[in-house]
Scaffold this motif. Structure first.
Motif, PDB file in Angstrom:
ATOM      1  N   UNK A  22       0.882  -1.171   0.000  1.00 47.15           N
ATOM      2  CA  UNK A  22       0.000   0.000   0.000  1.00 47.15           C
ATOM      3  C   UNK A  22       0.919   1.220   0.000  1.00 47.15           C
ATOM      4  N   UNK A  23       0.805   2.040  -1.071  1.00 49.01           N
ATOM      5  CA  UNK A  23       1.765   3.135  -1.256  1.00 49.01           C
ATOM      6  C   UNK A  23       1.376   4.367  -0.460  1.00 49.01           C
ATOM      7  N   UNK A  24       0.089   4.450  -0.132  1.00 49.11           N
ATOM      8  CA  UNK A  24      -0.330   5.455   0.842  1.00 49.11           C
ATOM      9  C   UNK A  24      -0.435   6.890   0.382  1.00 49.11           C
ATOM     10  N   UNK A  25      -0.971   7.725   1.295  1.00 47.84           N
ATOM     11  CA  UNK A  25      -1.056   9.179   1.124  1.00 47.84           C
ATOM     12  C   UNK A  25      -2.139   9.666   0.174  1.00 47.84           C
ATOM     13  N   UNK A  26      -2.913   8.761  -0.428  1.00 44.72           N
ATOM     14  CA  UNK A  26      -4.064   9.225  -1.199  1.00 44.72           C
ATOM     15  C   UNK A  26      -5.326   8.802  -0.444  1.00 44.72           C
ATOM     16  N   UNK A  27      -6.167   9.766  -0.176  1.00 43.58           N
ATOM     17  CA  UNK A  27      -7.397   9.477   0.566  1.00 43.58           C
ATOM     18  C   UNK A  27      -8.405   8.795  -0.352  1.00 43.58           C
ATOM     19  N   UNK A  28      -9.199   7.893   0.195  1.00 48.09           N
ATOM     20  CA  UNK A  28     -10.167   7.190  -0.639  1.00 48.09           C
ATOM     21  C   UNK A  28     -11.182   6.442   0.200  1.00 48.09           C
ATOM     22  N   UNK A  29     -12.048   5.673  -0.484  1.00 46.32           N
ATOM     23  CA  UNK A  29     -13.171   5.032   0.217  1.00 46.32           C
ATOM     24  C   UNK A  29     -12.812   3.757   0.966  1.00 46.32           C
ATOM     25  N   UNK A  30     -11.611   3.220   0.783  1.00 48.20           N
ATOM     26  CA  UNK A  30     -11.264   1.992   1.503  1.00 48.20           C
ATOM     27  C   UNK A  30     -11.018   2.296   2.973  1.00 48.20           C
ATOM     28  N   UNK A  31     -11.531   1.435   3.835  1.00 49.63           N
ATOM     29  CA  UNK A  31     -11.332   1.611   5.270  1.00 49.63           C
ATOM     30  C   UNK A  31      -9.904   1.207   5.650  1.00 49.63           C
ATOM     31  N   UNK A  32      -9.498   1.612   6.835  1.00 48.48           N
ATOM     32  CA  UNK A  32      -8.171   1.216   7.313  1.00 48.48           C
ATOM     33  C   UNK A  32      -8.081  -0.302   7.387  1.00 48.48           C
ATOM     34  N   UNK A  33      -9.186  -0.931   7.759  1.00 46.18           N
ATOM     35  CA  UNK A  33      -9.196  -2.391   7.866  1.00 46.18           C
ATOM     36  C   UNK A  33      -8.992  -3.047   6.488  1.00 46.18           C
ATOM     37  N   UNK A  34      -9.689  -2.491   5.470  1.00 42.17           N
ATOM     38  CA  UNK A  34      -9.478  -2.993   4.104  1.00 42.17           C
ATOM     39  C   UNK A  34      -8.002  -2.867   3.714  1.00 42.17           C
ATOM     40  N   UNK A  35      -7.443  -1.705   3.998  1.00 48.58           N
ATOM     41  CA  UNK A  35      -6.049  -1.450   3.615  1.00 48.58           C
ATOM     42  C   UNK A  35      -5.097  -2.382   4.356  1.00 48.58           C
TER      43      UNK A  35
ATOM     44  N   UNK B 224     -11.543   3.389  -9.693  1.00 46.89           N
ATOM     45  CA  UNK B 224     -10.350   4.246  -9.797  1.00 46.89           C
ATOM     46  C   UNK B 224      -9.934   4.784  -8.432  1.00 46.89           C
ATOM     47  N   UNK B 225     -10.901   5.218  -7.664  1.00 47.68           N
ATOM     48  CA  UNK B 225     -10.550   5.820  -6.369  1.00 47.68           C
ATOM     49  C   UNK B 225      -9.865   4.822  -5.454  1.00 47.68           C
ATOM     50  N   UNK B 226     -10.352   3.584  -5.494  1.00 41.03           N
ATOM     51  CA  UNK B 226      -9.730   2.561  -4.648  1.00 41.03           C
ATOM     52  C   UNK B 226      -8.332   2.183  -5.149  1.00 41.03           C
ATOM     53  N   UNK B 227      -8.198   2.139  -6.470  1.00 44.14           N
ATOM     54  CA  UNK B 227      -6.878   1.840  -7.036  1.00 44.14           C
ATOM     55  C   UNK B 227      -5.880   2.961  -6.675  1.00 44.14           C
ATOM     56  N   UNK B 228      -6.329   4.201  -6.785  1.00 39.04           N
ATOM     57  CA  UNK B 228      -5.458   5.340  -6.447  1.00 39.04           C
ATOM     58  C   UNK B 228      -5.033   5.285  -4.985  1.00 39.04           C
ATOM     59  N   UNK B 229      -6.018   4.914  -4.149  1.00 36.88           N
ATOM     60  CA  UNK B 229      -5.736   4.890  -2.723  1.00 36.88           C
ATOM     61  C   UNK B 229      -4.635   3.878  -2.380  1.00 36.88           C
ATOM     62  N   UNK B 230      -4.673   2.734  -3.030  1.00 38.04           N
ATOM     63  CA  UNK B 230      -3.667   1.700  -2.756  1.00 38.04           C
ATOM     64  C   UNK B 230      -2.326   2.042  -3.397  1.00 38.04           C
ATOM     65  N   UNK B 231      -2.366   2.562  -4.611  1.00 32.96           N
ATOM     66  CA  UNK B 231      -1.110   2.810  -5.320  1.00 32.96           C
ATOM     67  C   UNK B 231      -0.509   4.173  -5.000  1.00 32.96           C
ATOM     68  N   UNK B 232      -1.263   4.989  -4.287  1.00 34.50           N
ATOM     69  CA  UNK B 232      -0.715   6.263  -3.804  1.00 34.50           C
ATOM     70  C   UNK B 232      -0.357   7.239  -4.906  1.00 34.50           C
ATOM     71  N   UNK B 233      -1.122   7.210  -5.983  1.00 31.51           N
ATOM     72  CA  UNK B 233      -0.831   8.111  -7.109  1.00 31.51           C
ATOM     73  C   UNK B 233      -1.988   8.043  -8.086  1.00 31.51           C
TER      74      UNK B 233
END
Lengths: 295, 295
Positions: A29-42, A116-125
């Motif tokens: 998880x590359x981090x620093x992008x806010x999104x709809x995934x919960x901390x638990x999901x991440x 897209x938002x979830x992908x961005x959140x995980x990839x941090x970009x």
């Protein structure tokens, strides 16, 4: 590949006769992008390499996508043969690549903000669509996919530099224990299996029906699976599986009377642009590996 | 088979080019013998055609049987080749028939009262061992078994007159969703699929590796499965599955790193003795079909 590049490539593979399990050097998880995934999901995603989300799509949306998927599988003349892959032992359609190119429903899915938002959140970009395919797994006829890490192929054959991509699987049918569901080896994404052997020219022409190179040995798979076992990924239509590009996965044949059609969208970080393939062969065709960002 | 016999045989099959779904005319639970199965177990069995019982064997008993099964698979010289079947695409051992003939542990299992009493209770009479095999489903290498009803083959190829037999499966390994577990079609035992086609001479020589005759069509299977779905049979080592001789079942390949070794004991009612095979060919060898009672 010249020797200097081989030495500097942390993910070299298919360069020796001996297989080896190496280390991942990239974050998950590359981090620093806010999104709809919960901390638990991440946390689950980071730990296991995947997370299954309850349905993100309405039944009517899935019904429409299913109908369109069916059309793409049957109206062969509308799809270039190259992008339509058949089962290894029949002429049933196994996969259709680039379903978004001519189809408005899949084009909309390719840029759907829920994905897209979830992908961005995980990839941090920002992300772009690296590959999009539908795997059909037709009733009784859909054959297995061998164990593999997508990243190994994307690195060697497509030139994806680092592990900063993921697959987003939208289930268009129920994924059940009897219709050829995805199997994953949790935590396998933390290791990198350097496969033995080499890459034949135009490997994709056969590997999409049945992969024989870039496939880890039973010994390596057993070593990975003996740590955390194997998880069977089931879900209702509309459920979404997110999994890391380096997670070991496979799926058995579909012995059931129901198809198991899933849409696979691969998002890559815009900071992880493709370069010359690390295996030294020509890049694969665009339908397998979009060379440029641009949704 | 002469025409008169064909007309009087309620379970004729492989006599026409067209498949047909006919009716079962025999009871499922024959009744009147007291035993350890609960009324609920019996009702489930009657309704669905199968029931899974929690472990009836101690871990130490299963460990011993597993060790012996392993020996029977590896010490090839001790087992006649005829009774040891290989996988269709490798020389890994797929099945060993008659494991009880030379092996005290399996001989004891063949006459174990925990199994016999339950078989008697369902079949409503004394029983004898019609067939005994171990299916190994080795890790990564164990291949699928196609959908079939055992009874169809036992009737056509072995001369079993009526549906008054059952399989008792003793799980020697965990049966999980990822290691090639049994799939069954609940309630399919109430119908009889008359398969199309004929029976080649010495069919067993190939059918034990991969069955191609006496196999129902996708259409028939879909019709049966659309009524009650498909059940995935999982269980812990020592768990016991009882299933009717006419229940449609199959199992996928084992993609996992763990074997799925099960002992299959087929008990037939002593009131259902074998006669001349209904398919008109020579009876199959004794290891597939014991001709005489005598445990």
């Amino acid at each position: 590949m010249d020797d200097a590049r081989a030495e500097s490539d942390p993910y070299f593979s298919r360069t020796a006769s001996r297989e080896e399990i190496g280390a991942r050097i990239d974050p998950v998880v590359w981090g620093d992008v806010v999104g709809p995934l919960s901390q638990r999901d991440l946390d689950q995603y980071r730990q296991n390499g995947f997370v299954v989300l309850p349905p993100l799509f309405e039944p009517s949306e899935i019904a429409e996508l299913s109908e369109q998927a069916e059309k793409l599988a049957t109206r062969r003349s509308a799809v270039p043969a190259l992008e339509q892959i058949e089962e290894p032992d029949s002429d049933r359609v196994r996969s259709v690549f680039r379903p978004h190119k001519d189809n408005p429903a899949f084009a909309a899915l390719a840029s759907d903000s829920r994905l897209i938002e979830r992908a961005r959140q995980i990839l941090g970009s920002d992300v772009y669509l690296h590959q999009f395919r539908i795997n059909y797994k037709p009733a009784f006829a859909g054959r297995e996919f061998s164990w593999h890490s997508d990243f190994e192929t994307w690195h060697v054959e497509d030139g994806m530099p680092r592990m900063r991509a993921l697959s987003v699987v939208v289930m268009l049918d129920p994924n059940t224990t009897d219709n050829g569901p995805l199997f994953v080896i949790p935590e396998s994404h933390r290791h990198y299996v350097r496969c033995a052997g080499e890459t034949p020219e135009n490997h994709y022409a056969t590997s999409l029906r049945k992969q024989e190179y870039g496939v880890p040995s039973p010994t390596a798979l057993a070593e990975l699976a003996s740590r955390s076992g194997i998880a069977t990924v089931t879900g209702a239509p509309g459920a979404v599986l997110l999994f890391d590009c380096n997670l070991m996965h496979a799926s058995p044949s579909n012995l059931s009377h129901r198809p198991r059609t899933n849409a696979f969208l691969v998002f890559n970080s815009t900071e992880n642009q493709l370069v010359e393939p690390f295996g030294g062969r020509q890049p694969r065709p665009d339908f397998l590996s979009e060379q440029r960002p641009g949704l």
